[in-house]
Scaffold this motif. Structure first.
Motif, PDB file in Angstrom:
ATOM      1  N   LEU A 407     -18.412  -7.025  25.612  1.00 12.89           N
ATOM      2  CA  LEU A 407     -18.192  -8.125  25.151  1.00 12.89           C
ATOM      3  C   LEU A 407     -18.978  -8.902  24.653  1.00 12.89           C
ATOM      4  CD1 LEU A 407     -14.911  -9.754  24.166  1.00 12.89           C
ATOM      5  CD2 LEU A 407     -16.224 -11.998  25.354  1.00 12.89           C
ATOM      6  N   LEU A 409     -20.943 -11.810  22.785  1.00 13.24           N
ATOM      7  CA  LEU A 409     -21.056 -13.091  22.827  1.00 13.24           C
ATOM      8  C   LEU A 409     -22.097 -14.006  22.061  1.00 13.24           C
ATOM      9  CD1 LEU A 409     -21.692 -13.553  26.583  1.00 13.24           C
ATOM     10  CD2 LEU A 409     -19.627 -13.895  25.006  1.00 13.24           C
ATOM     11  N   ARG A 464     -16.510 -16.908  26.710  1.00 14.90           N
ATOM     12  CA  ARG A 464     -15.127 -16.312  25.974  1.00 14.90           C
ATOM     13  C   ARG A 464     -14.155 -17.348  26.357  1.00 14.90           C
ATOM     14  NH1 ARG A 464     -15.350 -11.304  28.902  1.00 14.90           N
ATOM     15  NH2 ARG A 464     -17.488 -11.633  28.751  1.00 14.90           N
ATOM     16  N   ARG A 472      -9.262 -11.380  20.897  1.00 14.47           N
ATOM     17  CA  ARG A 472     -10.187 -11.265  22.019  1.00 14.47           C
ATOM     18  C   ARG A 472     -11.411 -12.437  23.235  1.00 14.47           C
ATOM     19  NH1 ARG A 472     -10.605  -6.242  18.932  1.00 14.47           N
ATOM     20  NH2 ARG A 472     -12.944  -6.752  18.098  1.00 14.47           N
ATOM     21  N   HIS A 473     -12.021 -12.705  22.296  1.00 12.60           N
ATOM     22  CA  HIS A 473     -13.037 -13.763  22.437  1.00 12.60           C
ATOM     23  C   HIS A 473     -12.083 -14.930  22.906  1.00 12.60           C
ATOM     24  CE1 HIS A 473     -16.849 -16.629  23.007  1.00 12.60           C
ATOM     25  NE2 HIS A 473     -17.134 -15.571  22.633  1.00 12.60           N
ATOM     26  N   GLY A 476      -9.975 -13.524  25.844  1.00  8.36           N
ATOM     27  CA  GLY A 476     -11.283 -12.661  27.373  1.00  8.36           C
ATOM     28  C   GLY A 476     -11.296 -13.940  28.661  1.00  8.36           C
ATOM     29  N   GLY A 477     -11.097 -15.235  28.840  1.00 10.71           N
ATOM     30  CA  GLY A 477     -11.599 -16.071  29.799  1.00 10.71           C
ATOM     31  C   GLY A 477     -10.087 -16.336  30.099  1.00 10.71           C
ATOM     32  N   ALA A 485     -16.007 -16.581  32.217  1.00 10.53           N
ATOM     33  CA  ALA A 485     -16.688 -17.360  31.937  1.00 10.53           C
ATOM     34  C   ALA A 485     -17.807 -17.855  31.833  1.00 10.53           C
ATOM     35  CB  ALA A 485     -16.000 -18.760  31.324  1.00 10.53           C
ATOM     36  N   ASP A 488     -20.148 -15.284  31.477  1.00 11.91           N
ATOM     37  CA  ASP A 488     -21.379 -15.207  30.245  1.00 11.91           C
ATOM     38  C   ASP A 488     -22.070 -16.071  29.847  1.00 11.91           C
ATOM     39  OD1 ASP A 488     -19.057 -13.421  29.270  1.00 11.91           O
ATOM     40  OD2 ASP A 488     -17.800 -14.993  28.446  1.00 11.91           O
TER      41      ASP A 488
END
Length: 652
Positions: A407, A409, A464, A472-473, A476-477, A485, A488
């Motif tokens: 993903l 970021l 996320r 998606r972002h 995503g979490g 998260a 990330d």
């Protein structure tokens, strides 16, 4: 709070290049306070005619006061509202002569009458209290009722028909919401709407205050409904389940049938589209859509009701103008103020000779200027933080990195001023609150610059669950905030170390609210990545957290159902710092407000006790605050303690 005018107070004129100066705050100067005290100029709003300017400025007690000055800026401003223990939070022009102002008493708890809407003429006359922080309207000792509305009512919109009316909404749940048209001269309230409008969650108003389009919510369904005329019935032009991420949000109605809406329309990022209300068809070609970033909101000329542009935040605030007049003004401003983030702020955007401009950068907190579109001339109104020299501030850069699951970021990095950007420095990971919020961009950021001024590189990952970067972002979490998260955050540290920006042996993590929760969990999730953790007002036990508590201070509804985002009982337990207290062996700074009704101080005490027993060195700070800081002195104290804590923990 006394609702009285402070008269005969004038701010000194300092020439046409600088419209006025503000008396220095009464409190003693300190470096940390410069970063968090109220801005000396916090807002500038033009009247509909463009002939007057309302300003929110800092008074001698460092409270936010309201002043008005004529345009062009050749006479000193007039102070209309100024309090020793209250702030003017917002000012809007009702018409060319009259303003509506939101005022709040400072402090962690709201006292009786501590929040109010007040209407006042630009010359100080006809002041009227419109709403008050009370639960009743009866006048004690009589059978009479006051026309002052209770705390449930708040400003929804002004009306651009020249009257002294405003539109108000009774705050509460989204099952039913009452609307009204309030005469700010008499206090008379006229209820608006019917059963359909009571269930609305979004409104489109024309300049007369009528509602041609609504988004309504009922029994798990969202609908967009329109009226073809004032006498016609509501009809549905779009309907979807409430949780549908593609449900459009109505923004403006043009040409009688072209409804500008914000929607993802099957894509990843949110854009602007046109919905034809005659047939309920959404034009597949967007008016505006941008890769990686959500667009919004639309910028609407209040005099015409038409969208003249749209705003979005990429690495900086950006305006895309549909109006050639405003596009030309933007080009002229960007040429006159190179290297700046220049935002035009207007209401009568197409007709006003003058435009307010907010200009900022990564090193400049911001200043307000008045732009004369005829003479192509800029005059400074005031700076937000004149006590901070931009040359001492660090450069801020935005980078897109790749997380372990591929993903993309975004990470904002603040580089200390005067230090090579190729040097591997001790680093602070600063986690934003939320999680369903936008964290940061390249604009000046108080906490990041304060920490960078002490020689630390600062990373602000948009983990996320952050908003503004597409579906998606955002999603995503969902259900795994205690895992994805946090990964990330660790991936951002690994990236910075790989780029030679960060000394991987000297990293601390800090945050407030959910950011504080993440800061406490991150060293547990990623052992060896962080030397220390600091948390202000963290949620330490998500097992007992409910939706009402979590969103008690949020102005925006969650994008997904609460349970779905936080996960099941096992996921919420895994994301609770108290569950992992025995694993905490590193230095911890734990701060919170003793009056906090969201992040319970009792839960912080439990975590302190459990982590101390496990061998962690815990520094606990109590503040006479609720959830977050209302006192700049307390905020500055926390920054000083945070810097001292990090300095001790990151020493070689």
């Amino acid at each position: 709070m006394k609702h009285r005018i402070t008269t005969h107070q004038h701010l000194a004129v300092a020439g046409m290049a600088l419209a006025f100066t503000i008396t220095a705050p009464a409190w003693a100067a300190s470096e940390s306070l410069l970063y968090v005290k109220p801005p000396e100029t916090a807002a500038a709003v033009l009247a509909p005619s463009g002939q007057r300017l309302a300003l929110i400025v800092s008074n001698p007690q460092s409270r936010q006061a309201l002043s008005v000055m004529d345009v062009p800026l050749n006479r000193p401003p007039r102070i209309l509202q100024s309090y020793a223990e209250a702030n003017v939070l917002q000012a809007s022009w009702i018409n060319d002569q009259r303003l509506v102002v939101r005022v709040a008493v400072t402090g962690p708890e709201v006292p009786l009458d501590g929040v109010a809407l007040i209407a006042i003429d630009q010359d100080g006359g006809n002041e009227r209290l419109l709403t008050s922080w009370r639960a009743w309207t009866h006048i004690p000792g009589t059978h009479m009722k006051s026309r002052v509305l209770t705390y449930g009512w708040d400003l929804l919109s002004t009306v651009e028909d020249g009257s002294a009316d405003i539109l108000v909404k009774e705050r509460g749940g989204q099952d039913k919401q009452r609307l009204g048209r309030l005469d700010t001269l008499t206090g008379e309230l006229r209820r608006l709407g019917d059963d359909v409008t009571f269930r609305a969650v979004q409104w489109v108003f024309d300049r007369a205050g009528d509602m041609p389009a609504l988004r309504v919510r009922q029994q798990g369904r969202d609908r967009i409904v329109v009226k073809d005329s004032e006498a016609s019935e509501w009809r549905t032009v779009w309907e979807r389940p409430t949780a549908d991420p593609d449900m459009p949000s109505p923004l403006a109605l043009e040409n009688g049938h072209e409804l500008l809406v914000a929607t993802r329309s099957g894509g990843d990022t949110e854009g602007l589209f046109v919905l034809d209300t005659r047939n309920g068809r959404l034009d597949p070609e967007p008016v505006l859509r941008v890769a990686r970033y959500d667009v919004g909101p639309a910028l609407v000329d209040r005099q015409t009701g038409k969208a003249v542009g749209a705003s979005l935040v990429t690495d900086r605030p950006t305006s895309v103008w549909f109006s050639e007049r405003l596009a030309t003004a933007q080009r002229d401003l960007d040429a006159a103020l190179p290297g700046r983030f220049n935002q035009i702020r207007c209401t009568a955007c197409e007709t006003s000779r003058f435009l307010v401009v907010h200009s900022s950068s990564d090193r400049e907190a911001g200043e307000f200027l008045l732009y004369d579109t005829e003479q192509k001339k800029l005059v400074q109104i005031g700076r937000e933080r004149p006590g901070i020299d931009p040359a001492t501030q660090g450069r801020r850069t935005l980078h897109w990195i790749t997380a372990r699951d591929k993903l993309a970021l975004p990470v904002v990095v603040t580089h200390p001023a005067g230090v090579s950007e190729k040097a591997a420095l001790p680093t602070v990971v600063l986690v934003h609150d939320g999680p369903w919020e936008r964290g940061s961009d390249r604009r000046w950021h108080a906490e990041a610059q304060f920490l960078a001024a002490r020689g630390w590189r600062v990373l602000q990952p948009e983990f996320r669950g952050s908003t503004g970067f597409g579906r998606r972002h955002l999603e995503g979490g969902a259900g795994k905030l205690g895992e994805a998260a946090l990964d990330d955050l660790a991936d951002a540290v690994a990236w910075a170390a790989g780029q030679g920006l960060t000394d991987p042996q000297r990293v601390c993590i800090a945050g407030t609210g959910f950011g504080g929760t993440a800061a406490l969990l991150a060293p547990v999730r990623s052992p060896g990545v962080y030397r220390c953790a600091a948390a202000m007002a963290p949620f330490t036990d998500l097992r007992t957290l409910d939706e009402e508590t979590w969103f008690a201070t949020s102005a925006k509804a969650p994008p997904r159902p609460f349970q779905e985002l936080l996960g099941d009982a096992a996921a919420r337990s895994a994301a609770s710092p108290i569950v992992h207290a025995k694993a905490m062996k590193w230095p911890i700074l734990l701060a919170g407000g003793d009056l906090d009704h969201q992040a319970s101080p009792r839960d912080l005490d439990r975590l302190e006790e459990a982590a101390t027993q496990a061998g962690a060195a815990v520094e606990r700070i109590h503040y006479d605050e609720a959830h977050g800081f209302t006192s700049p002195a307390n905020h500055a104290d926390f920054l000083d303690r945070l810097a001292a804590f990090i300095d001790r923990a990151l020493k070689p």
